[in-house]
Enzyme design. Structure first.
Site: not given
Length: 349
Positions: A17, A50, A227
């Protein structure tokens, strides 16, 4: 093609990520995009940054759709597939849903990676999907300069169980379900500098499915979920704060860390994404004078397959934390609270 093994991380400019565009750039890119609709059944779209899109069906069931993929942060192809799949499925759990199937997303530099190595990546992803109880029902592959793997994931939930990242309430407690430090561990992996046992700890957290998400969403005391991934705890916490129009307070001493995260961060094992994250949103964060740089880097550390950030009614916080720990997340901790005020974050401690 050279038959010698190729380090997957040597073929990628970043990994996990940490490859995400920084949040400021992403917001700029999305700011002027045309909005189609309105679509009354689209319950969650781009408006709240989101984790996934949510579409309502006639019977009260919602369809959750998401996609996530990245370049390698580890050299073991099977582990890379497992981590990437765990990370992609997490977005469904973070919306309060349960995954039902996935499609594979594969980009490989043809001629640089042996087919059997690519097959191991796919097997790793399939193993994680089997653990989650879902099939990989198809996918798409292309020839790319860097290795890329991930999933598009479909899930479902009841409409009343959808949990956005914009619905935290003043007075809520904040719970983090996994420890921070994945990014600094990844930086150490790339330089072959992880201490003994470090890789096992790294793999254990990055392949731990966030399957507690739908159980939390079924609890009315849980108001918001997300998350924690590429933007770090501060970046994803700011999504909470902006969405709800409130201030988050993070209790830094309470934040769980991977065992070697502090010494690695002190020694300079910090990703470029951590710096980009702070540049993007540091103006919205208040730190005490003299707050250590290594601590700040861990708060902006990109978490590949990180834990869930949970906003819940404060009187229930300890019970909810204990429930999360009992479900297999021993590092879960109450890490802060939600206060009235302009959207932003203050870090105490």
């Amino acid at each position: 093609m050279d038959d010698r093994p190729v380090r997957l991380t040597s073929l990628a400019h970043g990994g996990g990520c940490g490859c995400k565009l920084d949040p400021a750039t992403l917001r700029t890119l999305l700011a002027d995009q045309p909005v189609a609709g309105p679509f009354e059944r689209l319950l969650v779209g781009n408006e709240t940054a989101d984790d996934a899109a949510v579409w309502a069906l006639d019977d009260g069931t919602c369809v959750i759709a998401t996609t996530d993929f990245f370049t390698p942060m580890v050299d073991d192809p099977h582990d890379f597939g497992r981590i990437a799949a765990t990370n992609a499925i997490s977005d469904v759990y973070a919306m309060g849903g349960r995954p039902i199937m996935a499609l594979a997303i594969l980009g490989m530099p043809v001629g640089k990676i042996a087919p059997e190595v690519v097959a191991q990546i796919l097997k790793g992803g399939a193993a994680t999907c089997a653990e989650a109880g879902i099939p990989i029902a198809g996918g798409h592959s292309i020839d790319t300069p860097e290795p890329i793997y991930g999933l598009a994931v479909i899930g479902t939930c009841r409409r009343e169980d959808v949990r956005r990242n914009a619905d935290a309430r003043v007075g809520d407690a904040l719970i983090l379900t996994k420890p921070l430090g994945v990014g600094v561990y990844a930086a150490a992996i790339k330089r072959a500098a992880l201490p003994p046992g470090g890789y096992d700890a790294f793999l254990a957290t990055t392949t731990l499915l966030n399957r507690i998400g739908p159980e939390l969403a079924a609890d009315p005391a849980v108001h918001a979920l997300t998350d924690v991934t590429g933007f770090g705890l501060l970046g994803h916490g700011l999504e909470f704060a902006r969405g709800a129009g409130c201030r988050l307070v993070i209790d830094w001493p309470a934040v769980p860390l991977l065992p070697s995260a502090e010494p690695l961060a002190r020694d300079g094992f910090v990703t470029g994404a951590s710096h980009r994250n702070w540049t993007a949103f540091g103006a919205e964060v208040v730190l005490r004078e003299g707050f250590p740089d290594w601590s700040r880097h861990l708060l902006t550390d990109p978490q590949t397959s990180g834990g869930l950030l949970v906003a819940c009614a404060a009187p229930r916080a300890e019970a909810i934390r204990d429930r999360i720990r009992a479900a297999g997340y021993p590092a879960a901790a109450i890490v802060g609270r939600v206060e009235a005020g302009a959207a932003g974050i203050r870090v105490d401690g």
